[in-house]
Motif scaffolding. Structure first.
Motif, PDB file in Angstrom:
ATOM      1  N   ASP A  41     -12.738 -16.127 -12.811  1.00  0.00           N
ATOM      2  CA  ASP A  41     -13.624 -16.742 -13.803  1.00  0.00           C
ATOM      3  C   ASP A  41     -14.974 -16.023 -13.866  1.00  0.00           C
ATOM      4  O   ASP A  41     -15.811 -16.150 -12.985  1.00  0.00           O
ATOM      5  CB  ASP A  41     -13.826 -18.217 -13.476  1.00  0.00           C
ATOM      6  N   ARG A  42     -15.184 -15.302 -14.950  1.00  0.00           N
ATOM      7  CA  ARG A  42     -16.403 -14.516 -15.090  1.00  0.00           C
ATOM      8  C   ARG A  42     -17.589 -15.354 -15.530  1.00  0.00           C
ATOM      9  O   ARG A  42     -18.727 -14.979 -15.302  1.00  0.00           O
ATOM     10  CB  ARG A  42     -16.178 -13.397 -16.095  1.00  0.00           C
ATOM     11  N   SER A  43     -17.349 -16.464 -16.171  1.00  0.00           N
ATOM     12  CA  SER A  43     -18.444 -17.275 -16.719  1.00  0.00           C
ATOM     13  C   SER A  43     -19.321 -17.879 -15.627  1.00  0.00           C
ATOM     14  O   SER A  43     -20.495 -18.152 -15.853  1.00  0.00           O
ATOM     15  CB  SER A  43     -17.906 -18.374 -17.630  1.00  0.00           C
ATOM     16  N   GLU A  44     -18.769 -18.099 -14.439  1.00  0.00           N
ATOM     17  CA  GLU A  44     -19.555 -18.692 -13.350  1.00  0.00           C
ATOM     18  C   GLU A  44     -19.770 -17.716 -12.193  1.00  0.00           C
ATOM     19  O   GLU A  44     -20.178 -18.114 -11.117  1.00  0.00           O
ATOM     20  CB  GLU A  44     -18.861 -19.959 -12.843  1.00  0.00           C
TER      21      GLU A  44
END
Length: 157
Positions: A41-44
């Motif tokens: 998960d790149r968003s976090e």
């Protein structure tokens, strides 16, 4: 409008910065981005976010430096400059209050992170050009007029 001039040392410094960014820092940051992206998960993912931002900053600076270096004119020292203020000169000036300043007149891209360098486009530099020791220069700024007297001029051959 900036005057596209630079000293030989200034050009050498810009090329060294470009080389450092392109050959050393960018590959390291690219590895970090790839590693962080592989975690999921790149968003976090703070590592991914920070290094992706840093990669954009590096790319922006590399583009700027390449374009800048291509357009700059290197001004070499010439013995005929001695005794007068021209590009690349170290100048010591003094005002009526006894305040003494010493600085070098260089191109815009050389002034950053240097307290004793001023741009050729600065009002002080423009007022001093072609003057000799003991001449007075009237510097006009938004704050008003100030008179400075030239104490010394020297060049680094």
């Amino acid at each position: 409008m900036r005057t596209p001039l630079i000293t030989p040392q200034g050009l050498k410094d810009l090329k060294a910065e470009l080389d450092e960014l392109w050959r050393v820092e960018r590959p390291e940051v690219t590895k970090k981005v790839s590693w962080a992206a592989s975690l999921g998960d790149r968003s976090e993912n703070a590592d991914y976010q920070y290094n992706k931002k840093r990669l954009r900053e590096i790319d922006r600076r590399v583009r700027y430096l390449r374009k800048c270096i291509e357009n700059l004119k290197v001004v070499e020292y010439h013995p005929d400059q001695e005794g007068k203020v021209f590009f690349g000169a170290w100048v010591e000036v003094e005002n009526d209050e006894g305040e003494v300043l010493t600085f070098r007149i260089v191109g815009y891209d050389e002034i950053f992170n240097r307290k004793n360098y001023i741009s050729i486009d600065a009002p002080m530099a423009r007022a001093l050009l072609k003057k000799e020791v003991d001449d007075e220069a009237v510097v006009r700024t938004e704050a008003g007029k100030t008179t400075w007297y030239i104490n010394a001029i020297r060049y680094e051959p």
